[in-house]
Design a protein around this motif. Structure first.
Motif, PDB file in Angstrom:
ATOM      1  N   VAL A 191      69.494  51.193  63.814  1.00 27.76           N
ATOM      2  CA  VAL A 191      69.134  51.638  62.460  1.00 27.76           C
ATOM      3  C   VAL A 191      68.481  53.016  62.549  1.00 27.76           C
ATOM      4  O   VAL A 191      68.816  53.934  61.791  1.00 27.76           O
ATOM      5  N   GLU A 244      82.781  52.460  59.812  1.00 30.17           N
ATOM      6  CA  GLU A 244      82.183  51.315  60.482  1.00 30.17           C
ATOM      7  C   GLU A 244      83.265  50.400  61.050  1.00 30.17           C
ATOM      8  O   GLU A 244      84.450  50.533  60.744  1.00 30.17           O
ATOM      9  N   ALA A 247      77.038  46.710  62.579  1.00 32.22           N
ATOM     10  CA  ALA A 247      76.391  46.395  61.298  1.00 32.22           C
ATOM     11  C   ALA A 247      75.048  47.102  61.184  1.00 32.22           C
ATOM     12  O   ALA A 247      74.670  47.582  60.107  1.00 32.22           O
ATOM     13  N   GLN A 248      74.311  47.183  62.287  1.00 31.44           N
ATOM     14  CA  GLN A 248      73.022  47.871  62.274  1.00 31.44           C
ATOM     15  C   GLN A 248      73.192  49.357  61.968  1.00 31.44           C
ATOM     16  O   GLN A 248      72.407  49.954  61.221  1.00 31.44           O
ATOM     17  N   ASP A 255      74.049  49.752  58.283  1.00 26.97           N
ATOM     18  CA  ASP A 255      72.842  49.541  57.472  1.00 26.97           C
ATOM     19  C   ASP A 255      71.923  50.762  57.565  1.00 26.97           C
ATOM     20  O   ASP A 255      71.343  51.198  56.567  1.00 26.97           O
ATOM     21  N   ARG A 309      73.234  53.557  55.353  1.00 25.70           N
ATOM     22  CA  ARG A 309      72.957  53.333  53.924  1.00 25.70           C
ATOM     23  C   ARG A 309      71.483  53.562  53.604  1.00 25.70           C
ATOM     24  O   ARG A 309      71.145  54.197  52.589  1.00 25.70           O
ATOM     25  N   LEU A 310      70.607  53.033  54.447  1.00 24.64           N
ATOM     26  CA  LEU A 310      69.169  53.210  54.216  1.00 24.64           C
ATOM     27  C   LEU A 310      68.781  54.683  54.243  1.00 24.64           C
ATOM     28  O   LEU A 310      68.008  55.151  53.398  1.00 24.64           O
TER      29      LEU A 310
END
Length: 236
Positions: free
Chosen positions: A58, A80, A95-96, A99, A102-103
Motif C-alpha cells: 500500500v 492490476e 490487491a494491496q 488499494d 486508490r487511496l
C-alpha cells in the motif's frame, strides 16, 4: 503452482507466492509441515503459523502515485492483476497495490481520475491493459503497472502505437527487477527491499528453531521508489 522452498536445518523459508493458491491449499501446506515439527518463515501474504516478512505494498503504491502527481500528472491509470478468489484477494500483493493506488489518488484529490484496468501480471496482460487505456476517450498521461513484467507489455503497446515514453506518457512498474535497471529500459519502479526481506526471514526462522515457544512475528518493511527515465512531467 510449483513448490518453492529452501530447507535450513529443521525449517523452511517459503518464497512469496509459492504455496498452493486459495485458503485450503495454503493452509494444508503449512499444516503439513508444522505437523512434522518444522518451522516456517514465509515470504507470502498467507495467515502464517510461524511468522512472515512482507513489503508494504500500500505504501509502495502511494510512493508511485505521489511521484507521478508531483511531476504534474492527474490522469494516472493503474493496471492490476484480475483475481476473483476472495482469499487470494486478501493475501496477494496485487490487491494491496491496487488499494494503495486508490487511496493515494483520493488523498491527492484525484478520485475522479481513478482508472483501473484488470488484466494479469504478465507481459501480455500489460500489453492488453495498455491497449484498453489507449482506447479511452481521454488517454492517461501516466500508467502505474502493478509489476515490472506488466510494464514491459505497456511499453511494447505504447511503442507500437507510436507514443514516446516518457514524452507522451509516463510508465512505472513495481518490484525493481533486474531488467527495470537495464539501460535501454530504465524503468521507474519500487524496490521491495528484497535483501532485507530475505535476511529478516532467515532471522525469524533461526529464532523459531532456537525457541519453539516464541510468539509468531509479522514483519512489514518499507519500500522505496527508484525513479528512472520512464517518468517525466506530462506533455503540455
Amino acid at each position: 503452482m510449483p513448490l518453492s522452498c529452501r530447507r535450513a536445518g529443521s525449517g523452511f523459508v517459503v518464497r512469496h507466492g509459492a504455496a498452493p493458491s486459495g485458503e485450503v491449499g495454503g493452509r494444508l501446506f503449512l499444516w503439513h509441515w508444522s505437523r512434522q515439527d518444522l518451522d516456517l518463515a514465509a515470504l507470502a501474504r498467507l495467515e502464517l503459523l510461524q511468522g512472515s516478512v512482507t513489503d508494504d505494498d500500500v505504501a509502495g503504491a502511494s510512493l508511485v502515485v505521489g511521484h507521478l502527481a508531483g511531476l504534474g500528472h492527474r490522469r494516472i491509470a493503474h493496471i492490476e492483476h484480475h483475481e476473483t478468489d476472495p482469499t487470494r484477494i486478501a493475501e496477494m500483493p496485487n490487491a494491496q497495490r491496487a488499494d494503495g493506488y486508490r487511496l493515494a489518488m483520493r488523498s491527492l484529490g484525484l478520485a475522479a481520475e481513478i482508472d483501473v484496468v484488470s488484466t494479469s501480471y504478465t507481459q501480455r496482460g500489460g500489453y492488453e491493459g495498455a491497449k484498453e487505456l489507449l482506447a479511452r476517450p481521454r488517454r492517461p498521461t501516466a500508467v502505474f503497472a502493478g509489476a515490472d513484467i506488466v510494464a514491459m507489455g505497456v511499453l511494447e503497446a505504447f511503442t507500437e502505437a507510436g507514443l514516446s515514453v516518457p514524452g507522451d506518457v509516463s510508465v512505472t512498474g513495481y518490484d525493481d527487477t533486474t531488467f527495470a535497471a537495464f539501460g535501454p529500459i530504465s524503468l521507474t519502479s519500487v524496490d521491495q527491499a528484497g535483501t532485507e526481506i530475505g535476511s529478516n526471514a532467515a532471522r525469524l526462522l533461526l529464532e523459531r528453531i532456537a525457541d519453539r515457544r516464541k510468539t509468531s512475528v509479522q514483519v512489514k518493511l518499507s519500500p522505496s521508489l527508484v525513479p528512472r527515465r520512464t517518468t517525466a512531467p506530462p506533455p503540455e
